[in-house]
Design a protein around this motif. Sequence first.
Motif, PDB file in Angstrom:
ATOM      1  N   VAL A 173       0.849  -1.189   0.000  1.00 53.74           N
ATOM      2  CA  VAL A 173       0.000   0.000   0.000  1.00 53.74           C
ATOM      3  C   VAL A 173       0.887   1.242   0.000  1.00 53.74           C
ATOM      4  O   VAL A 173       1.885   1.306   0.717  1.00 53.74           O
ATOM      5  CB  VAL A 173      -0.934  -0.006   1.226  1.00 53.74           C
ATOM      6  N   HIS A 174       0.547   2.227  -0.798  1.00 51.28           N
ATOM      7  CA  HIS A 174       1.338   3.452  -0.877  1.00 51.28           C
ATOM      8  C   HIS A 174       1.067   4.360   0.328  1.00 51.28           C
ATOM      9  O   HIS A 174      -0.054   4.422   0.835  1.00 51.28           O
ATOM     10  CB  HIS A 174       1.014   4.214  -2.162  1.00 51.28           C
ATOM     11  N   GLY A 175       2.107   5.067   0.778  1.00 50.48           N
ATOM     12  CA  GLY A 175       1.952   5.981   1.902  1.00 50.48           C
ATOM     13  C   GLY A 175       1.708   5.295   3.220  1.00 50.48           C
ATOM     14  O   GLY A 175       1.324   5.934   4.195  1.00 50.48           O
ATOM     15  N   SER A 176       1.920   3.991   3.276  1.00 49.35           N
ATOM     16  CA  SER A 176       1.653   3.207   4.479  1.00 49.35           C
ATOM     17  C   SER A 176       2.570   1.997   4.467  1.00 49.35           C
ATOM     18  O   SER A 176       2.899   1.463   3.396  1.00 49.35           O
ATOM     19  CB  SER A 176       0.183   2.769   4.510  1.00 49.35           C
ATOM     20  N   PRO A 177       3.008   1.527   5.633  1.00 51.48           N
ATOM     21  CA  PRO A 177       3.848   0.329   5.664  1.00 51.48           C
ATOM     22  C   PRO A 177       3.091  -0.967   5.464  1.00 51.48           C
ATOM     23  O   PRO A 177       3.672  -2.044   5.520  1.00 51.48           O
ATOM     24  CB  PRO A 177       4.486   0.391   7.061  1.00 51.48           C
ATOM     25  N   VAL A 178       1.764  -0.888   5.222  1.00 52.56           N
ATOM     26  CA  VAL A 178       0.966  -2.106   5.043  1.00 52.56           C
ATOM     27  C   VAL A 178       1.393  -2.824   3.761  1.00 52.56           C
ATOM     28  O   VAL A 178       1.433  -2.230   2.672  1.00 52.56           O
ATOM     29  CB  VAL A 178      -0.533  -1.755   4.989  1.00 52.56           C
ATOM     30  N   ARG A 179       1.705  -4.107   3.896  1.00 53.46           N
ATOM     31  CA  ARG A 179       2.072  -4.914   2.742  1.00 53.46           C
ATOM     32  C   ARG A 179       1.756  -6.368   3.063  1.00 53.46           C
ATOM     33  O   ARG A 179       1.432  -6.710   4.200  1.00 53.46           O
ATOM     34  CB  ARG A 179       3.561  -4.762   2.402  1.00 53.46           C
ATOM     35  N   GLY A 180       1.841  -7.233   2.049  1.00 54.44           N
ATOM     36  CA  GLY A 180       1.542  -8.626   2.311  1.00 54.44           C
ATOM     37  C   GLY A 180       1.601  -9.473   1.060  1.00 54.44           C
ATOM     38  O   GLY A 180       2.128  -9.061   0.009  1.00 54.44           O
ATOM     39  N   PHE A 181       1.027 -10.666   1.171  1.00 54.39           N
ATOM     40  CA  PHE A 181       1.076 -11.669   0.109  1.00 54.39           C
ATOM     41  C   PHE A 181      -0.245 -12.423   0.105  1.00 54.39           C
ATOM     42  O   PHE A 181      -0.876 -12.617   1.156  1.00 54.39           O
ATOM     43  CB  PHE A 181       2.240 -12.637   0.354  1.00 54.39           C
ATOM     44  N   ALA A 182      -0.653 -12.854  -1.054  1.00 48.01           N
ATOM     45  CA  ALA A 182      -1.860 -13.688  -1.166  1.00 48.01           C
ATOM     46  C   ALA A 182      -1.640 -14.720  -2.254  1.00 48.01           C
ATOM     47  O   ALA A 182      -1.076 -14.420  -3.316  1.00 48.01           O
ATOM     48  CB  ALA A 182      -3.084 -12.833  -1.480  1.00 48.01           C
ATOM     49  N   LYS A 183      -2.095 -15.953  -1.975  1.00 49.20           N
ATOM     50  CA  LYS A 183      -1.985 -17.004  -2.979  1.00 49.20           C
ATOM     51  C   LYS A 183      -2.931 -16.753  -4.143  1.00 49.20           C
ATOM     52  O   LYS A 183      -2.643 -17.140  -5.284  1.00 49.20           O
ATOM     53  CB  LYS A 183      -2.280 -18.360  -2.346  1.00 49.20           C
ATOM     54  N   ARG A 184      -4.054 -16.128  -3.850  1.00 52.84           N
ATOM     55  CA  ARG A 184      -5.027 -15.860  -4.910  1.00 52.84           C
ATOM     56  C   ARG A 184      -5.782 -14.589  -4.550  1.00 52.84           C
ATOM     57  O   ARG A 184      -6.244 -14.432  -3.430  1.00 52.84           O
ATOM     58  CB  ARG A 184      -5.993 -17.035  -5.058  1.00 52.84           C
ATOM     59  N   VAL A 185      -5.894 -13.688  -5.523  1.00 51.89           N
ATOM     60  CA  VAL A 185      -6.608 -12.421  -5.334  1.00 51.89           C
ATOM     61  C   VAL A 185      -7.693 -12.327  -6.392  1.00 51.89           C
ATOM     62  O   VAL A 185      -7.410 -12.452  -7.592  1.00 51.89           O
ATOM     63  CB  VAL A 185      -5.657 -11.202  -5.431  1.00 51.89           C
ATOM     64  N   VAL A 186      -8.952 -12.119  -5.933  1.00 52.49           N
ATOM     65  CA  VAL A 186     -10.088 -11.979  -6.844  1.00 52.49           C
ATOM     66  C   VAL A 186     -10.708 -10.606  -6.622  1.00 52.49           C
ATOM     67  O   VAL A 186     -11.024 -10.231  -5.484  1.00 52.49           O
ATOM     68  CB  VAL A 186     -11.141 -13.078  -6.601  1.00 52.49           C
ATOM     69  N   MET A 187     -10.864  -9.837  -7.719  1.00 52.91           N
ATOM     70  CA  MET A 187     -11.419  -8.487  -7.637  1.00 52.91           C
ATOM     71  C   MET A 187     -12.661  -8.410  -8.501  1.00 52.91           C
ATOM     72  O   MET A 187     -12.636  -8.801  -9.682  1.00 52.91           O
ATOM     73  CB  MET A 187     -10.386  -7.458  -8.100  1.00 52.91           C
ATOM     74  N   THR A 188     -13.762  -7.909  -7.917  1.00 55.26           N
ATOM     75  CA  THR A 188     -15.029  -7.792  -8.626  1.00 55.26           C
ATOM     76  C   THR A 188     -15.621  -6.411  -8.356  1.00 55.26           C
ATOM     77  O   THR A 188     -15.107  -5.640  -7.546  1.00 55.26           O
ATOM     78  CB  THR A 188     -16.014  -8.882  -8.161  1.00 55.26           C
ATOM     79  N   ASN A 189     -16.744  -6.147  -9.051  1.00 57.38           N
ATOM     80  CA  ASN A 189     -17.474  -4.891  -8.855  1.00 57.38           C
ATOM     81  C   ASN A 189     -16.561  -3.689  -9.067  1.00 57.38           C
ATOM     82  O   ASN A 189     -16.455  -2.801  -8.231  1.00 57.38           O
ATOM     83  CB  ASN A 189     -18.114  -4.860  -7.466  1.00 57.38           C
ATOM     84  N   ASN A 190     -15.904  -3.683 -10.223  1.00 54.10           N
ATOM     85  CA  ASN A 190     -15.001  -2.583 -10.583  1.00 54.10           C
ATOM     86  C   ASN A 190     -13.922  -2.394  -9.516  1.00 54.10           C
ATOM     87  O   ASN A 190     -13.578  -1.289  -9.118  1.00 54.10           O
ATOM     88  CB  ASN A 190     -15.788  -1.285 -10.783  1.00 54.10           C
ATOM     89  N   ASN A 191     -13.394  -3.535  -9.043  1.00 47.89           N
ATOM     90  CA  ASN A 191     -12.333  -3.572  -8.033  1.00 47.89           C
ATOM     91  C   ASN A 191     -12.787  -3.068  -6.666  1.00 47.89           C
ATOM     92  O   ASN A 191     -11.959  -2.817  -5.797  1.00 47.89           O
ATOM     93  CB  ASN A 191     -11.099  -2.769  -8.482  1.00 47.89           C
ATOM     94  N   GLN A 192     -14.104  -2.909  -6.470  1.00 51.05           N
ATOM     95  CA  GLN A 192     -14.600  -2.447  -5.184  1.00 51.05           C
ATOM     96  C   GLN A 192     -14.520  -3.551  -4.127  1.00 51.05           C
ATOM     97  O   GLN A 192     -14.220  -3.306  -2.967  1.00 51.05           O
ATOM     98  CB  GLN A 192     -16.054  -1.973  -5.316  1.00 51.05           C
ATOM     99  N   ASN A 193     -14.774  -4.795  -4.564  1.00 52.12           N
ATOM    100  CA  ASN A 193     -14.726  -5.943  -3.666  1.00 52.12           C
ATOM    101  C   ASN A 193     -13.504  -6.791  -3.984  1.00 52.12           C
ATOM    102  O   ASN A 193     -13.280  -7.170  -5.134  1.00 52.12           O
ATOM    103  CB  ASN A 193     -15.990  -6.783  -3.802  1.00 52.12           C
ATOM    104  N   ILE A 194     -12.731  -7.072  -2.948  1.00 49.11           N
ATOM    105  CA  ILE A 194     -11.480  -7.815  -3.107  1.00 49.11           C
ATOM    106  C   ILE A 194     -11.497  -8.990  -2.146  1.00 49.11           C
ATOM    107  O   ILE A 194     -11.774  -8.833  -0.955  1.00 49.11           O
ATOM    108  CB  ILE A 194     -10.262  -6.923  -2.829  1.00 49.11           C
TER     109      ILE A 194
END
Length: 814
Positions: A149-170
């Motif tokens: 995440v930009h401007g924040s130290p939040v980061r991570g990893f995911a085995k699978r990422v699914v984005m729907t609703n114009n990337n609104q739901n992750i």
Amino acid sequence: MKKWTLGYGYPIALTISLAPALTSMMVQAAPFDPPPATGILDSLCYDYVPKIVKPASDQEANALPVEVDADRLEAKQGGTAVYEGDVKVRQGVRKFDSDYAQLDQQSRDVIAIGNIYYNDGQVTVTSDKTLKSNLNTKNSELEEGNYQVHGSPVRGFAKRVVMTNNNQNITMEGAQYTTCPPGQEVWTLKAGSIDIDQKEVFGEAWNASLWLYDYPVFYFPYINFPIKDERKTGLLYPGYKQSSSNGMEITQPFYWNIAPNYDATITSRFMDKRGLMEQVEFRYMPDPAHTGTLYFENLADDKQYTPSNQSLAGLSDGHRYLMNLRHGSALMDGALRFGIDYTQVRDKDYNYFNDFSPQVGTQVDSQLQQSFTAGYYQHNWNLTSEVRRYQILSPYALLPHEMLPRIDYNYYQQGKWFDLAWNSELTKFGYDSGNASAQQAGERYTATRLHLAPTLTVPLVDAPGYYLTSQYKLMFTSYNQEVPKDLVYTDRSRFTDADTKQLTLKDGTVTRTLPSFRLKGGVNFDRPLNWYDGKGTQTLEPEFQYLYVPYRDQDDIGIYDSTTTRQDYYSLFSDRRYAGLDRISDANRITVGLTSRVYDNVGDERLRLAVAQAFEMTPPKVRLYPSDPESTNSRSLLSFEGDARITEQWFAHAGAQYDTAEGEFIAGNSAVEYRTGKLTTQLNYRYIKDGNRDYRDPNNPALTEDLSQAGLVMMAPIADQWQMYGGYYRDIKQDVNIDRMIGVKYDSCCWSINMSLEWHNQPDNITLQPTSEKVIGLQFEMKGLGSVGTGGRSVTMDTELLPYVRPFNLKDQQ
């Protein structure tokens, strides 16, 4: 609307979107620049975090031209476009890279494989696997992706990422979340799945576990975490501490987000040696002009209550409670203001604040203040009022008079050659015998007081380097007093004339009219110094004041809100010897003072020395109480104040009041402080001579010896990420330790632990014998996730009884 923030960690948001129309691509070079450091986070920890780059609106961003660069392009009309070798796609702030990408121009499905890099100014995602997306639905699926995440130290990893609703739901499966820098993953939150709806405040995780290094320490079937800087109903983090009087103490707060402008925090506070206390705090803000807090805490049955427990002798059982109301309102653009500060504990629960240390309430000399204020403010006048009552927290204290109410009117007018002021007050002083202490038998005197004081100030000389000002004041005061026949013994003894043995208080109307004349002037000399590269400056500022007020016998007037003022350099140049209006001392005195300052070559004040003394041409006759002896001193205390910034690291302060007639010091204080980087240490000392009521410590009325107190406080780094802090105070004359505290804190980029140990003398308002209290604090914090334990204090040199004070009062610039 003002926002309240009760966040637990950093927000997390994840948005991935490819260009909406690859069919309109123009193949051309598009330079790639790595994301710069933010500069808003600690560079030692988070210099790798990219800045937030806010794009235009989605509609405007999607309308921007798309630029594509690849080593090889193969495309057929209406078929499939294939891009291979160092594929780079740019659209505004959006950036997408991969080794291979193909677009089905009919279904508008996109597949990207290998070295995937995505950056939209809000988040960066990388993957070595496959990304599938549809440009029409904006639905996307990514395998084994890392996110930052930009401007924040939040980061991570995911085995699978699914984005729907114009990337609104992750939805992220096999996901990990941390705020630790790469290679320093002390803690990680791992979850079977994480769902994020970017319209909501919190994300949700199922089948989650908290890992410290390679070891799981907590398991959560379900947990939510903040993705925005907003509030949501739920449990807050618990607290823990251990103390001698309360034993093991665990607090568990629950936060209730009632509405955007209403919320409540409900806390269960379990104390091993006392029982379970419930605490409720309700905050409200119907609009920005009206804000307030209602607070209540209740302990149904204190385990320490017994009829033989002297500290709780005023109670009939173990039920203890406190309630507090704070409210402020501003109307008519702030001209009309109202305020309430009301705190009450159970009647005769004298040690409530000593036992539980609530963070609400205003205490003054073992009295709990309860007040309501209202005022109307204009440019050159104001009308204010206050109703003030008290609840005494000592069985030995005399209940003070209550203001029921006080109304002030003040007017100011500045002319070409004069300043005019009108100050007036109307106050009704009442007394609630039902609130009196057990030691107080009888009634107190009461009154209604009217005070008028027009003042004319005329500058006689006002020129650069010197001034002379005259002031003329006429003070009229009228009292309508009621003196009961069964006057309380303390009042009767204070207002009994030592010679006639008669009560001096007068029942009925008493008036007093006093003129006042004051002449004040000063001169400012300066000279250059060879110090500070030959550009230093020293000043010499002598000043004087002549004050005349005729004598009026005031022994027939009661004491409602007056007391003796502390004599220091500044009070010697005041026109009052007593605070309040019940005593206006006669005066025929000259005050002289001398101040010298040293400024360096940039105008910073490096040294200030000031000394002053008043000389009585006629010894004042007015006394606070008729039983007090008349003053025979022809000179006031000699007052001295000094501050110095010796170097950029060394500071010093000294102050003293010396009785030149008796040849002894009445009071003094001093401090020497060294500061450099994260190291701060201060050695301080204060002295108060026994019997001097002007300097007596109000928190220790039982003091029977001179106060001679030394203190040492320190905050020092002991390693790159380790810090030690502490304080030590001891009364040398009484040979007792007052407060001792030591703590150590380890602080890394993503976690910290703070441990503290303190011994202090806990006061007892009934027995007047303090007890030794030991408090152990431990606080563990996972930055970006929250903290467990609130017993450990932050890194500060404040102790429980004595705060750290920087007594150096020097100007940074002229």
